[in-house]
Design an enzyme around this catalytic site. Structure first.
Site, PDB file in Angstrom:
ATOM      1  N   ARG A   1       0.833  -1.205   0.000  1.00  0.00           N
ATOM      2  CA  ARG A   1       0.000   0.000   0.000  1.00  0.00           C
ATOM      3  C   ARG A   1       0.872   1.260   0.000  1.00  0.00           C
ATOM      4  NH1 ARG A   1      -0.583   4.815   2.348  1.00  0.00           N
ATOM      5  NH2 ARG A   1      -0.121   3.876   4.376  1.00  0.00           N
ATOM      6  N   ASP A   2       1.564   1.489   1.094  1.00  0.00           N
ATOM      7  CA  ASP A   2       2.328   2.729   1.241  1.00  0.00           C
ATOM      8  C   ASP A   2       3.416   2.824   0.170  1.00  0.00           C
ATOM      9  OD1 ASP A   2       3.776   4.924   2.216  1.00  0.00           O
ATOM     10  OD2 ASP A   2       3.512   4.349   4.292  1.00  0.00           O
TER      11      ASP A   2
ATOM     12  N   HIS B   1       5.188   4.085  12.883  1.00  0.00           N
ATOM     13  CA  HIS B   1       5.340   4.120  11.416  1.00  0.00           C
ATOM     14  C   HIS B   1       6.404   5.169  11.108  1.00  0.00           C
ATOM     15  CE1 HIS B   1       3.636   3.823   7.227  1.00  0.00           C
ATOM     16  NE2 HIS B   1       4.259   4.985   7.145  1.00  0.00           N
TER      17      HIS B   1
ATOM     18  N   HIS C   1       9.668   6.826   8.908  1.00  0.00           N
ATOM     19  CA  HIS C   1      10.262   6.983   7.575  1.00  0.00           C
ATOM     20  C   HIS C   1      11.757   7.225   7.722  1.00  0.00           C
ATOM     21  CE1 HIS C   1       6.805   7.568   4.561  1.00  0.00           C
ATOM     22  NE2 HIS C   1       6.356   6.876   5.583  1.00  0.00           N
TER      23      HIS C   1
ATOM     24  N   CYS D   1      11.101   8.906  -2.005  1.00  0.00           N
ATOM     25  CA  CYS D   1      10.644  10.146  -2.624  1.00  0.00           C
ATOM     26  C   CYS D   1      11.393  10.391  -3.928  1.00  0.00           C
ATOM     27  CB  CYS D   1      10.872  11.309  -1.665  1.00  0.00           C
ATOM     28  SG  CYS D   1      10.472  12.890  -2.412  1.00  0.00           S
TER      29      CYS D   1
END
Ligand code: ZN
Length: 314
Positions: A18-19, A212, A214, A245
């Site tokens: 998903r992410d 969660h 990053h 990114c």
């Protein structure tokens, strides 16, 4: 030694399908996604966020989520999770039979408006409606909220910690089962993570949910370790750090599952995940998205000489 889930000390929640895939413009073919999810499950992962129930014109690369849920439901012992941004998404997710839905609620007022075009108060109302729908249609389904931008926001900058904790308390009052904290934009540092999760446990106790993190500034693993020290036992991660990114080459997005599992296993903290099988699970991802950059120090370096998974007992 084969991993035993019964003795796993932490739960690694794989969010790549998903992410990760959400931030890749290309669409991974459904057959490759199914193979990938099966390989992740075969490696021992027992919670996978398989997709997102959003309108297909917004995220065409996740349009096959219901089909993937159906596939994932055939895998024994797996908690099948999907993201839903609103009541409509929750209806679809519950109809598909997911075990767990996860709703993103922004701590940052600016991010909330930009991401879901709703204020935080409107999102709280939406969460109440989602919980009511769950209670009516599928009471066994877990509702989790990940509080996004909990550690800082690209749009707003600082996000006051008191507001994050107040939002978590309101979400629990609204009926959610778990509320985690997400470093959506890579602002977090370990001292902040430890402090905020300790406050979260103080405020909502056992309803504190996943970390969660990053890896935008290289602190993903350090932040997970800090969360673990604060008492967190569920960690979101993405195989190959998928979700990097495109505007920051080399800066990966989500914490890399392979590196996170290696860190815990090397420390003697059981994850239930077999590292060799986990690294092998990169193959269906590579096959489905040829040329897509994927990250990870452990897969590149290999396992250290003499490393035996599950042997580290101090
Ligand atoms: Zn993420």
């Amino acid at each position: 030694m084969s991993p035993s889930h019964l003795s796993a000390a932490v739960l690694i929640s794989e969010v790549g399908p998903r992410d990760g895939l959400q931030s890749v413009a290309r669409t991974m073919p459904s057959a490759d996604k199914r193979r990938w999810i099966s390989a992740l499950h075969a490696a021992g992962l027992r919670e996978i966020e398989v997709g997102s129930f959003v309108p297909p014109d917004l995220l065409p690369q996740l349009a096959d989520t219901a089909e993937l849920v159906a596939h994932a439901l055939t895998l024994p012992g797996l908690t099948v999770m999907a993201l839903v941004p609103n009541l409509r998404g929750a209806e679809a997710a519950l109809a598909a039979g997911v075990h767990k839905i996860t709703v993103p609620v922004s701590a940052s007022a600016a991010h909330s408006l930009a991401n879901v075009r709703k204020t935080r108060e409107q999102m709280l109302d939406e969460v109440r409606r989602i919980v009511a729908l769950r209670d009516e249609r599928a009471p066994q389904t877990t509702v989790e909220v990940g509080i996004s931008t909990a550690f800082g926001c690209t749009l707003q900058g600082l996000v006051p910690e008191d507001e994050v904790i107040r939002l978590a308390e309101q979400l629990v009052q609204a009926g959610v089962d778990e509320t985690g904290l997400s470093d959506t934009t890579g602002h977090a540092n370990p001292a902040q993570v430890r402090r905020l999760f300790k406050r979260l446990f103080g405020a909502v106790g056992a309803k504190a949910g996943a970390a969660h993190m990053h890896n935008t500034r290289g602190l993903g693993l350090a932040n997970c370790l800090a969360a673990h020290e604060a008492g967190v036992t569920t960690f979101d991660a993405s195989l190959g750090g998928l979700g990097g990114c495109p505007y920051a080459p080399g800066a990966s997005g989500n914490v890399v599952t392979e590196d996170l599992v290696f860190m815990f296993e090397a420390m003697g903290v059981a994850t239930g995940v077999d590292l060799a099988a986990l690294i092998a699970a990169r193959e269906p991802l590579k096959a489905g998205l040829p040329g897509e950059p994927i990250y990870g120090m452990t897969p590149e370096a290999g396992l250290p000489k003499g490393f035996v998974q599950g042997a580290a007992h101090v």
